[in-house]
Design an enzyme around this catalytic site. Sequence first.
Site, PDB file in Angstrom:
ATOM      1  N   VAL A 184      -2.863  -2.233  -8.021  1.00 17.48           N
ATOM      2  CA  VAL A 184      -2.224  -2.219  -9.335  1.00 17.48           C
ATOM      3  C   VAL A 184      -1.675  -3.630  -9.552  1.00 17.48           C
ATOM      4  CG1 VAL A 184      -0.479  -1.162 -10.797  1.00 17.48           C
ATOM      5  CG2 VAL A 184      -1.631   0.209  -9.057  1.00 17.48           C
ATOM      6  N   LYS A 199      -4.262  -1.051 -13.568  1.00 19.55           N
ATOM      7  CA  LYS A 199      -4.644  -0.300 -12.379  1.00 19.55           C
ATOM      8  C   LYS A 199      -6.149  -0.397 -12.171  1.00 19.55           C
ATOM      9  CE  LYS A 199      -3.754   4.205 -10.330  1.00 19.55           C
ATOM     10  NZ  LYS A 199      -3.011   5.443 -10.452  1.00 19.55           N
ATOM     11  N   ASP A 328       0.808  17.059  -9.736  1.00 21.37           N
ATOM     12  CA  ASP A 328       1.187  16.133  -8.657  1.00 21.37           C
ATOM     13  C   ASP A 328       2.532  15.478  -8.954  1.00 21.37           C
ATOM     14  OD1 ASP A 328       0.883  14.920  -6.230  1.00 21.37           O
ATOM     15  OD2 ASP A 328      -0.532  13.388  -6.903  1.00 21.37           O
TER      16      ASP A 328
HETATM   17  N1  LIG Z   1       2.609   1.503 -14.926  1.00 21.29           N
HETATM   18  C1  LIG Z   1       3.095   0.932 -13.823  1.00 21.29           C
HETATM   19  N2  LIG Z   1       4.093   0.049 -13.888  1.00 21.29           N
HETATM   20  C2  LIG Z   1       4.592  -0.533 -12.774  1.00 21.29           C
HETATM   21  N3  LIG Z   1       4.135  -0.279 -11.538  1.00 21.29           N
HETATM   22  C3  LIG Z   1       3.130   0.587 -11.404  1.00 21.29           C
HETATM   23  C4  LIG Z   1       2.553   1.246 -12.536  1.00 21.29           C
HETATM   24  N4  LIG Z   1       1.585   2.059 -12.104  1.00 21.29           N
HETATM   25  C5  LIG Z   1       1.554   1.924 -10.776  1.00 21.29           C
HETATM   26  N5  LIG Z   1       2.482   1.049 -10.338  1.00 21.29           N
HETATM   27  C6  LIG Z   1       2.755   0.651  -8.952  1.00 21.29           C
HETATM   28  O1  LIG Z   1       1.594   0.813  -8.184  1.00 21.29           O
HETATM   29  C7  LIG Z   1       1.795   1.776  -7.161  1.00 21.29           C
HETATM   30  C8  LIG Z   1       0.556   2.620  -6.950  1.00 21.29           C
HETATM   31  O2  LIG Z   1       0.136   3.184  -8.170  1.00 21.29           O
HETATM   32  P1  LIG Z   1      -0.194   4.708  -8.344  1.00 21.29           P
HETATM   33  O3  LIG Z   1       0.998   5.498  -7.957  1.00 21.29           O
HETATM   34  O4  LIG Z   1      -0.708   4.946  -9.695  1.00 21.29           O
HETATM   35  O5  LIG Z   1      -1.318   4.898  -7.297  1.00 21.29           O
HETATM   36  P2  LIG Z   1      -1.511   6.159  -6.364  1.00 21.29           P
HETATM   37  O6  LIG Z   1      -0.915   7.346  -6.996  1.00 21.29           O
HETATM   38  O7  LIG Z   1      -1.053   5.818  -4.999  1.00 21.29           O
HETATM   39  O8  LIG Z   1      -3.050   6.260  -6.317  1.00 21.29           O
HETATM   40  P3  LIG Z   1      -3.992   6.982  -7.317  1.00 21.29           P
HETATM   41  O9  LIG Z   1      -3.302   7.209  -8.618  1.00 21.29           O
HETATM   42  O10 LIG Z   1      -5.076   5.996  -7.472  1.00 21.29           O
HETATM   43  O11 LIG Z   1      -4.334   8.251  -6.644  1.00 21.29           O
HETATM   44  C9  LIG Z   1       2.992   2.589  -7.619  1.00 21.29           C
HETATM   45  O12 LIG Z   1       3.667   3.101  -6.528  1.00 21.29           O
HETATM   46  C10 LIG Z   1       3.807   1.560  -8.357  1.00 21.29           C
HETATM   47  O13 LIG Z   1       4.587   0.805  -7.469  1.00 21.29           O
END
Ligand SMILES: Nc1ncnc2c1ncn2[C@@H]1O[C@H](COP(=O)(O)OP(=O)(O)OP(=O)(O)O)[C@@H](O)[C@H]1O
Length: 859
Positions: A184, A199, A328
């Site tokens: 990300v 992302k 989730d």
């Molecule tokens: N919109 C956002 N703004 C700021 N930080 C973000 C954002 N989206 C994601 N992140 C950061 O990126 C990290 C990982 O993103 P995300 O939680 O969407 O991935 P994941 O849930 O681990 O994997 P996936 O969604 O691909 O299964 C988050 O923990 C956060 O720190």
Amino acid sequence: MDSGPPLVQQHPAAHPTTTVSDTASLQTNNNETPAALPVPPVALDDGYLPLDGSTTTTLSFESGIHPALTTTDIASANADAADQLAKQFPSQQSTVLTETLSSFTSNRSSIYSGAGNNNNNSNNLLSTVSSATSTASRRSSMQLSKVEVRETLDASLTENADGFHQLKQYILIKEIGKGAFGKVHLAQDENTNIRYAVKEFSKSKLRKKDKANLFKLGPRGRGRGRRGPEAPSPLTSESSPLDLIRGEVAILKKLHHPNIVKLYEVLDVSAEDSMYMVFEYCEKGVLMPVSLTERFENVFSDAECRDVFQQMILGIEYLHEHDIIHRDIKPDNLLRSGDGTVKIVDFGVSEMFNKKGDDLTKKSAGSPAFMAPELCRHDHGEVSGRATDVWSMGVTLFCIRYGTLPYVSESILEMHRVIREEDYQIPNEETEDPLFVALIHKLLEKDPAKRITIDQLRTDPWVTNSDREPLVSKDENTANAVTEVTEEDLRSAVQKINSLATVIKAIARLKRGIKSPASRPIVAAAALQSFESTISDRMQDADEDATPAAEPIVTPISANTTPTATETTSTTESKKIGLEGSMDDISLQEGNKLADSEQNPEEKVEVKEAAEEKPVDEDPQGYEVCDFETGMCYWVPAKKSPNATTTTTSTPAPEPAPTAIVADVVTSADVAKKEAVEEDAKVDKKEKLIKEDEKEEEETPAPPVEITTTAPAEDKEIKPSSTTTATSTTKNKKDEAETGAEQDGYQVCDSATGMCYWIPAKKAKVDPEQSTASEVTEKTEKDETTKVARSVVAAAVPSSPASGLDPERATEEASSGARTPVSGSPTEQSPVPSPGSLNPGPRLVGKLSRDRLAMFENS
Ligand SMILES: Nc1ncnc2c1ncn2[C@@H]1O[C@H](COP(=O)(O)OP(=O)(O)OP(=O)(O)O)[C@@H](O)[C@H]1O
């Protein structure tokens, strides 16, 4: 144009976009009171206003704004400001900024009233929110304008002058997180300076996950990649891994709520493995990191918990009201924007129900520690999705209040048992607010039928702080309608012209196959280039023909249909054969065939004719195997000699070559549909293949695919490395004996899949005399070969860094025969192409190793 008052750039979520005017302004520094006089905002170096707990934040408002804000006041102030913004940003960005203003409204009012509340000593902004303004601000936040999600099919990732990667107008500043499918990034729009979270999704990882789920868990698999025949909703009936993103995008596009992360744009870098989703940036990141083993010390206060939980209720209520189950919910999936607004993220496993009120699901999804007890059974029947979300909200509330999970266990199975059977402990229950304890019990009620509902939550005494902090009404909260996600939404979520996407993904696959410099046969680069140009022509043709939003041009691949090269050479033919859903499924073979025909005009005609004569629904007699590791599926025709699979040769050899288990490498995205039909055939064939493998191993000491020695750097002969040569020779002789046709050629390994392929030189087409002469020439006239190599490389990689192939190096390698030393696993190795490989008709003959087959069988 009236430029309006000066504008300070701010992030849509983290920083309210405000105009500077000679009006009342507000200065806050935690519990400071508003400044009486107007103070113009002070922008930081990066053009943003500071807005964090430690810094004084200067905010300037429109005249007329008063502590006793009403929704109308706020809306009209927003409208004014939006007008001014629109003048400054006449492009589409103004829409985004309009929304920004609406979101910011809550912050404004909260800060204002909070700052004016002298009785409140808390340093935390959230806890200073009075009930009246909290409700008012949330109400005003509901007035989100709907921002159209832009979709770009042909984005490209470039490097800008400052060395940053850039994706369209988004400059990728730094990595801020890692998701399961990619990084990300924090990105900044070069035109507006607005920041976004971009992302990244690796398409190959998605594909891999999809296949793994199919094999491992079937339709009940966790995470992105769930699908299967019994999948009831459009979200789970996808037929290609990319579609799994499409489902998420299709849902996100429908959602317009302040507590749900906003998706702005979807970009598919068609020639690469990545696609990107551009989200609103949530500056404050995740609500709280939760660990199975460690307690998080910096837990939320009662007031903070309430504020966060109220926002969760509003967000989830909005989703549920529109028949979407998140599935989730956990602190990791709750981010906070700069103003503290909670944003629900990650709709990768969400489900949208078609029938109003229906929320019964058979699927298990989500993170085990947050899973409701009714889902923690192997064969649970249909359960209420809404009730499972409520349970997860309860676990989340528990986490943010106590910094730990209510149920902890080392293994998933044990975790399931504990959740199903055991009770949790509330830390310091005696001193805890009884209303809070009561609410936790209502949320973590094991019986879903008795669990508290969202409707009941909105009037719960702890939630409303005994009516002192009521929520906005349900009607207001759910006013922004969400329309049903249709098949058409899914189709159009990412890409608009499916047939073109099919073709584009094939390029990506070809590129992946020659990604590592050490494993890039020169012929592949040439093939790629000509394939790309062929494709590009086709795309133009198809573009002209394409009808937007039409039914997909292609239809699902049938169990007995193997596409051939020419089936993808025009949209008309694609219609007949059908590759619906498998946008990325043009085979390497096809790419090479096209490239081959490009290099050999005479043969091009033959290829075309041969394919035209071939009946579309011809049963190619074979079966499909899927590589559990890579998610790639291969079409393995009934055993024929290598000659028999050559595009231009129609006569099958009488007996198959035992060493060459033949794979016309044709991928398919629709394994599920074929699986049942082909299951029996597979078992028999696999057994045979394994036996043949064993037999071959006995006969040939050095395994033909696993090249174990390195190509000596000083070996200047243009031929495969010594071991490979020996192996090939053995194999060739065998082939010759059994098929009657000499098989000279070389072997290439696909670094992405670990598969190795035999690429024969096209001797069958060459006059024997010429052939011999040519061989001699190739072996002795190194200079000449170098020349040829140069021209091929130059043609293949003129100057494009995107191809990733250094022409100089490739030429050297081609002419010297020296490759990067190979060692270790076959995937790292790359036999040197023989001179013949510079002008052969590359035909991919895959060998399925015993291990791989065994792996497949086990899976
Ligand atoms: N919109 C956002 N703004 C700021 N930080 C973000 C954002 N989206 C994601 N992140 C950061 O990126 C990290 C990982 O993103 P995300 O939680 O969407 O991935 P994941 O849930 O681990 O994997 P996936 O969604 O691909 O299964 C988050 O923990 C956060 O720190």
